[in-house]
Every structure is written in C-alpha cells, then in structure tokens.
Design an enzyme around this catalytic site. Structure first.
Site, PDB file in Angstrom:
ATOM      1  N   ASN A   1      43.326  48.636  36.286  1.00 36.95           N
ATOM      2  CA  ASN A   1      43.070  50.070  36.295  1.00 36.95           C
ATOM      3  C   ASN A   1      43.885  50.751  35.215  1.00 36.95           C
ATOM      4  O   ASN A   1      44.941  50.279  34.801  1.00 36.95           O
ATOM      5  CB  ASN A   1      43.352  50.656  37.681  1.00 36.95           C
ATOM      6  CG  ASN A   1      44.746  51.184  37.822  1.00 36.95           C
ATOM      7  OD1 ASN A   1      45.027  52.318  37.439  1.00 36.95           O
ATOM      8  ND2 ASN A   1      45.646  50.362  38.358  1.00 36.95           N
TER       9      ASN A   1
ATOM     10  N   CYS B   1      54.634  52.535  36.771  1.00 35.85           N
ATOM     11  CA  CYS B   1      53.249  52.597  36.304  1.00 35.85           C
ATOM     12  C   CYS B   1      53.195  52.128  34.842  1.00 35.85           C
ATOM     13  O   CYS B   1      53.878  52.691  33.992  1.00 35.85           O
ATOM     14  CB  CYS B   1      52.703  54.022  36.419  1.00 35.85           C
ATOM     15  SG  CYS B   1      51.032  54.167  35.762  1.00 35.85           S
TER      16      CYS B   1
ATOM     17  N   CYS C   1      39.475  18.406  47.211  1.00 38.84           N
ATOM     18  CA  CYS C   1      38.416  17.969  48.141  1.00 38.84           C
ATOM     19  C   CYS C   1      37.708  19.182  48.760  1.00 38.84           C
ATOM     20  O   CYS C   1      38.352  20.085  49.271  1.00 38.84           O
ATOM     21  CB  CYS C   1      39.000  17.103  49.252  1.00 38.84           C
ATOM     22  SG  CYS C   1      37.765  16.586  50.465  1.00 38.84           S
TER      23      CYS C   1
END
Lengths: 418, 426
Positions: free
Chosen positions: A77, A138, A389
């Site tokens: 974002n 941020c 697997c």
C-alpha cells in the site's frame, strides 16, 4: 459460533475485552468504520494515524502478490496517514469513545516536530483516548521528517517519545519499523524516551511487482511508482522474528508488546501471543475479507484454550519464547528420519525429485510400484520430503538415529502435521 | 424442482478457464515425476509438461508443447475422453479428484489463438517426396502434419468443402465449435500442407492407378466411417427417420436442426454420437427428446460426461429396449420396442427418429482391392502399412471407430512408417 472462554486481557493497564484490535490504517479511518468493527467484535482500534500534516494521496495505491493463483499472499500500500482534517478525526474518536465506552480507543499519531507531537498528544487526551501510539514507522511518507525515517533514528525516537510522555499520563506505545537491522536498539531508545509499550511491525519497504506494460513498479501511478509498505501473510515470519528478538532483549523483555504482521486467523494471533504479545493488530486481512474475520479469531482461540485447559490468555502469553534459542544451542546429536506410508502415497514422486535435486539423494524411486524408498544411511533427516509431500500424513517423522559417538537421550519431535 | 440446462445450438456445453482459474487448477497439479497423465495420452500430448508450463506462468510454452505433440490439440481439448485417459491416470485421484487436464489444455490452446501464435512452420529443408492423404479427418491431418514437419510435400483430399472430417461434420457444436476445428486445420495449413477440398477422389479410382501415375510417393487413407449402420427393421425408410450422420451434418451446416423445432425426437443408440444427436435436438428446440438404448448405461460406449450432459439438458434415457418396427402415420411415427427380457414391449409416438447405432465405412473395395475385411474396414498393420506397397491407413477406417485422440495417435505412427518407407531420416 461459540466463544466459551474469557478472552479479556489487560494491556498497559487498560482492560480489553479481547486482544484483537484494528491497526492504524485504512480499516479504522472514520466513525462508521470503527463503529461497525466494534459491533462485529473487535476489542479496540488503533485509529488511523492523525497528524498535523494531512496526506495528499495517489491513485491507485495498492498492489498484491499472488502465487499459483492464490491472491494476497502479500499486499502493498502507498497510503500515508489520515487524509481527513485533524480536528474531525479527534471528534470521531471522542464520539466513538462516548458510544462504545467498553471498547479501547488508541490514538495513533505522527508529528514532524516536538511541538506537533505534543499537540497531538494533548488532543488525543482530550478526545478520551485510552492509549496513544506513536507512528514511527510508515515507510511511504512524502516527508523525511516523519515515518520510518524517524523510526530508524534513535535520537528522534527518544526525543519524540519524551515529547509525548511529557505532556500526558496516557501510556505511550512506539510503533516500530522493520526497515532496520536491529529493532531492539530502536526499541530501547523509545523506552528511554518514556514509551511504555512497543508495537511491531509496521510494513516493509517493498517493490511487489514490476509492471511489464509500463516498465515500472506496481501500482502504476501515471506511468511511475514508488517503494512502499508490504504487509499480509508473507511478512508474518519476519514480523514474528522481530517480536521475538525484542522480547528476548534484556532491556525490553518486560515491555507490553502489541504484535502486528500478516495476522489473518486465530492461529496467527496466537503465535504472536505465544511469543509474548498482549495485544494483536490487524489490517491487511480485514482489507481483504472484512471485519467479520474477528468472529473466527475469537472462536478459534477460545476452542484452542478449551483443548489446552486454559482459562485466561495471561496463562500462555510468551510460552513459546524460551524455546527459541540460538542456533549454536540446538541439539545436533541425531537424525530424525522420515517415515513413508505407502498406503497413503499417491505415487507423484515429488519427494524423490526434491530429495535428489534439493537435498541428499537419499530417496530411491521404485519405477514399477511408483513409490519412494528411503536410503537410511544417506538420509540426513532434513525433512524436505515431508515438506514437499502433497498428501497429509503420508510422510511423518520416524526413527531417531543418533550420530556416531553421541549419547542416546530422549528427543521431543513434532508428531502432528497439517 | 429440477433445473435443466437451457441453451442454443451454438452455445458451448462447458465454459473454459481464464488466467486465474487456470492457475488455480494448475496449482492443484502435483507436478509428478515421470507423470502418469503424460503416459496416459495415446497421442503423446504430454499434459505433465504443459501443466507445468502453465504453473510457471508460461502459457505460450504450454501451447507449444501441445501443438508440437498433437496437431489437433485444440479439438482434442474439447472432445477427448479424459476420464478414461490422462485424468484417470492422474496421481491426484489418490487424494481427491483429478486435475481438469482437458480444460487446462483448452486454456493453453486458447492462448495460441489469442496471441496469434504460429507454433509450427515448414522446415527450410524440403524433401522431394509427395504424399497424398485421402480424407481430411483426424488421422489424415495428423499424418499430414507429421510429414510436413520434416519437409515432405503433402496434399490432403476430401470430398467435403471443409477440412476436419468428423470434427467438422460430426461432433456437435456445443462440444466442438467450428472455430476450434478451424484453429487446428490452420495449424496444419501453416506447415505448408495443401488441401484439395470438395474433391471426390478415391473410391472410384484404384489406388494402384494413383501410384502408377507416380504423382505420389505414398498414399495415406484416412477416410473414416461415413455410412450409418441400419437398424434392419421394418419401416426404416419411413419419412421422419434420419441417420445420425445426416442429422449432425445438417445441424453443423445450418447451425441447428430447424425442422425439429417443436417436434418430438427419439434417438436410438448409446454412444457419444447418440448423445450428440440428443443434445443437438434439445438445443435446436425439439419439444421433447428421448434416447432409447438396447443395453444398460454401464454397457453404453458413450462417455459418462456426455451422458450427464444430455441428462442435464433434460433428455430421458430408456435402457434395455431395442426397436422392432416403425410405422409411419398421419400423426407421426410409431416406434415399437421389445425389451431385453424378450417380453416387455413399448410403442412410442414421435415426429422424428434419429438412428445412431454406429457407423460403417463406405465401400472401399474398388479403391483398395483385397485389403478390406468383412466389416468393410481397411486391413492395416499397427504401423499403418497395408498389403499394398506405399499405401498406408489409420484412424476409424482401420480401427472400426474409436476416439479422435486415437486417430491422431494412429496417424502419428503411420507417418513414422511412411517416412521409413520413403527413406527419410528424421
């Protein structure tokens, strides 16, 4: 859907009905959104970060990473802090606190100067916030005086923490950036400045995809793009690591921690709690699926507590942390061989291919029967086969072989794989 | 309340994958070592390899693998009996259900079309040999492509205006749209193969004559089965009785069967052709459509997926009854049936009766003297060679009528034998 257990927990002296909170982000941007999330069962909100600075956002601003058709493995974002007027945000916060007094309101703030931090702290207190979180993390701010550029600067971390805690008694949480080598150093600086709690992690600086049409990164903003924050399931392993390192740091080990990073389910939340987090924050999964995911978080955690005989979350906060030890302290005396259930085997040969091309050529392929045959002497017990697997419980841990000259002793191995 | 499928004649029975759903399906693939699905394809299409290409985001590579191995890759993607072949071999059956290989193949071949890929091109080195392929159906097209790939000159003859044989004039559009057939034919043409269409060659000409003229170094015969088997009962000539070959061809030519709109249709047979006739009838607007078959569903040669499809279209299937007599009347046809028990009887009033009990070859006895068996099929060895030097045959005309993919497989084998005969090193 039953929630049989009491999921309440205290965080920094505040009683929370459950540890599940919205993190400061688009999912908690206004009154209506937060109110809806509370109605659906979230215990509290870290309201979308408020600054004196009001963000001017770009369009589009999101991208996602998919793998083999599975979308949103990771999410990018480019949004910054709130794009709404500062006063309006605090009004919303006050209204929410008035209408939902039992829910926890955390005011997430971000200043660019000491004065701004102080002012935002005072406004938070006036709005009735239970806690304040400082957004030091941020990674896509348009100013270098804010965001993760501050979170990697120990002097600013301490200074701004001090600014906030000097004007309010409300406990302050420093939200840490993972775009740093050692989060502990940044965490110590914030604590030194008066932060009472830490939260981690914010998003990781990223380029999710290069667009082959425009030859830039995604998302494409008028032919260009920027580095910005990465979140979602893909970051959980790295966020868990940062949290563990902080909580194993001698100076930070008792800091009330709020865990963030790729949490989608009760199991993800529990993993952060088992490392020592007392609070859980979620955004990306809500952006993808909506607030309703909290129902299964609460119910799932409650069922697990029931299975394990726990009555309170407090009883298992940090239970896994002591078992995460340095590499040099691991028991290296044995090989744990894989065991093959040939009745379950569908004969795909993936274990054979991976063991040959990616491990130790310890699996022989029986072409006629289309089954793997283990060479016990060559097998180092790495369990690549078990991990590749596709059939549940077809390959499981088997015999324990002690290395030559090592003393036999009891070994604890995982038994249940999903 | 049952919910029967509604549709029109040209509407496809099944929708395909887009990028996302194809990737989701490819992600289910176990990417087996020595993949059993690849061993399960008679034509060697190699699904294990093309699914891996899709999974690793290389759909063009997937299209190349398919096209290189199976010249009719687009058509086979639509009509192959996957559940008996590659999907039955799929290792994932041991966990839940097989990968939808047919739909992934369809997706890959759609990419070929979308990106206008020219996967096969004529080689720069030409070989001075000329081979005639009689018939433009699956076996012939496979032979033509294999020969053209190595530089042999090939001319394909067919009496129909369009190439494709049963693909263009038999199998119903809901299962196999014409554009898909055309895509495969274009790939053959892209290799430089010449087509002589609307040419009634062969059958009246002795094959020996053709060889004596030395226009061709070898002849391949893939003429297919184009006569409907007769019921052999009284009243079969009545107005309103149609053979499956005529019925499906009419539908293909006119995009539906206009004359059965609002009519009561009864199809006799239990193979894919009978199912195609029934679905074509429903989708063309028949008032009612029913299938009557003399044996049981378990014994029916039709693919279960096709039986399911017509059932979903609302077609009723009655088993254990064979027709014994047809009577034309002013209110349509009366079809009498006798039960397998030899006692039960039924008398059914319909407007149109479609016979779909099997197909036989046209008379090839003049064309290939001494090489025809009692059923009228051409006698050929497994490698495609016949008793006549330089003459090869494969596909339905030899095996008595099997699948498209088996015709491709037979054609590939015959092509290898033709190259050997021509002395061409590959």
């Amino acid at each position: 859907m039953a929630v049989k257990k009491d999921l309440s927990i205290e965080y920094l002296g505040v009683k929370c009905e459950n540890p599940f909170f919205l993190s400061s982000s688009p999912v908690g941007s206004n009154y209506e959104m937060v109110a809806k999330s509370f109605e659906e069962g979230w215990g509290g909100v870290f309201y979308k970060t408020i600054g004196i600075f009001v963000a001017d956002e770009c369009s589009p601003r999101f991208d996602q990473v998919n793998k083999e058709g599975l979308p949103w493995v990771g999410f990018k974002n480019m949004e910054q802090i709130s794009d709404k007027p500062t006063e309006l945000n605090f009004e919303n916060m006050a209204k929410l606190k008035r209408d939902y007094p039992d829910k926890v309101m955390v005011s997430s703030i971000m200043g660019s100067t000491e004065d701004e931090w102080k002012e935002l702290a005072r406004m938070s207190e006036q709005a009735g916030a239970d806690l304040i979180e400082g957004n030091f993390s941020c990674p896509q701010m348009t100013s270098h005086a804010m965001g993760s550029d501050v979170g990697t600067n120990v002097e600013l971390l301490e200074k701004y923490s001090k600014a906030v805690t000097s004007v309010t008694k409300i406990p302050f949480i420093a939200k840490m950036t993972p775009n740093i080598t050692s989060m502990e150093i940044a965490g110590r600086a914030a604590v030194k400045g008066g932060s009472k709690g830490l939260s981690a992690t914010n998003t990781y600086k990223s380029i999710t995809n290069i667009d082959l049409e425009n030859l830039t990164a995604m998302p494409v903003v008028n032919g260009k793009s920027s580095i910005s924050g990465y979140s979602g399931a893909a970051i959980k392993p790295i966020s868990l690591r940062f949290v563990a390192q902080c909580l194993q740091d001698p100076e930070l080990k008792n800091i009330p921690f709020s865990g963030i990073g790729g949490i989608e389910t009760w199991r993800d939340a529990l993993e952060f709690i088992l490392l020592g987090c007392r609070n859980i924050q979620v955004t990306t999964a809500i952006m993808q699926y909506g607030y309703r995911i909290v129902e299964d978080m609460a119910s799932g955690l409650s069922h697990w507590m029931d299975e394990r005989g726990f009555d309170k979350i407090d009883q298992f906060v940090g239970a896994a942390l002591p078992n995460i030890i340095p590499a040099e302290a691991l028991d290296r005396d044995f090989r744990l061989l894989p065991k093959f259930d040939t009745n379950k085997c569908v004969g795909c040969g993936r274990c054979y291919v991976s063991c040959y091309d990616g491990a130790h050529q310890a699996i022989n392929w029986n072409e006629k029967k289309r089954i793997p045959e283990l060479d016990d002497d060559k097998c180092v017990g790495c369990h690549l086969c078990l991990n590749v697997c596709p059939v549940q419980n077809c390959i499981v841990p088997g015999d324990i072989i002690f290395k030559k000259g090592r003393k036999r002793h009891p070994i604890k191995a995982k038994q249940q794989y999903e | 309340m049952s919910k029967v499928l509604k549709g029109t004649y040209n509407q496809e029975a099944v929708s395909g994958f887009d990028h996302r759903t194809a990737m989701e399906e490819a992600a289910r693939c176990l990417l087996c070592h020595d993949a059993p699905c690849s061993q399960g394809c008679p034509a060697g299409t190699d699904p294990g390899k093309f699914i891996r290409s899709i999974r690793f985001r290389n759909p063009k590579g997937a299209a190349e693998t398919i096209r290189e191995n199976n010249i009719l890759g687009a058509s086979c993607a639509r009509v192959c009996p996957y559940d008996n072949l590659c999907e039955e071999a799929c290792s994932r059956c041991g966990i839940d259900r097989p990968i939808e290989i047919g739909k992934l193949q369809r997706y890959a071949m759609e990419q070929e079309k979308i990106f206008k890929m020219k996967i096969l091109t004529p080689p720069s080195k030409k070989i001075k040999k000329h081979v005639a392929c009689i018939g433009a159906g699956p076996a012939s097209l496979a032979v033509a492509a294999e020969l053209a790939k190595v530089g042999v000159k090939v001319t394909v003859f067919d009496n129909n205006p369009k190439a494709g044989g049963v693909l263009s004039y038999g199998i119903t559009s809901a299962r196999l749209p014409q554009k898909v057939v055309d895509q495969d034919v274009a790939a053959v043409k892209g290799l430089g193969v010449k087509f002589e269409l609307s040419k009634e060659i062969g059958l009246n000409i002795d094959v020996n004559e053709m060889l004596e003229k030395k226009d061709y170094d070898a002849i391949f015969i893939g003429t297919g089965l184009w006569e409907s088997k007769k019921l052999g009962i009284e009243g079969e000539q009545s107005l309103g009785v149609v053979s499956s070959i005529d019925f499906l061809r009419y539908a293909k030519d006119r995009k539906g069967v206009d004359f059965i709109k609002g009519q009561r249709v009864l199809v006799i047979g239990g193979g894919d052709v009978a199912m195609d006739c029934a679905s074509a009838a429903v989708l063309s607007g028949a008032a009612s459509t029913a299938i009557w078959y003399r044996r049981t569903i378990a014994e029916a040669p039709a693919q279960i997926a096709e039986i399911e499809y017509v059932t979903k279209l609302g077609v009723g299937i009655t088993t254990g009854y064979a027709p014994t007599k047809i009577t034309g009347s002013s209110d349509g046809l009366w079809v009498e049936f006798l039960g397998r028990d030899g006692k039960s009887t039924a008398n059914v009033n319909v407007d149109c009766l479609v016979t779909a009990i099997g197909q036989v070859p046209r008379d090839h006895s003049n064309f290939l003297p001494g090489n025809i068996d009692a059923k009228g099929d051409i006698i050929a060895k497994k490698d495609g060679s016949t008793k006549i030097k330089g003459v090869f045959a494969a596909g339905d005309i030899v095996n008595g009528g099997k699948t498209v993919v088996e015709a491709v497989a037979g054609g590939k084998i015959a092509a290898a034998e033709i190259l050997k005969y021509l002395g061409v090193e590959v």
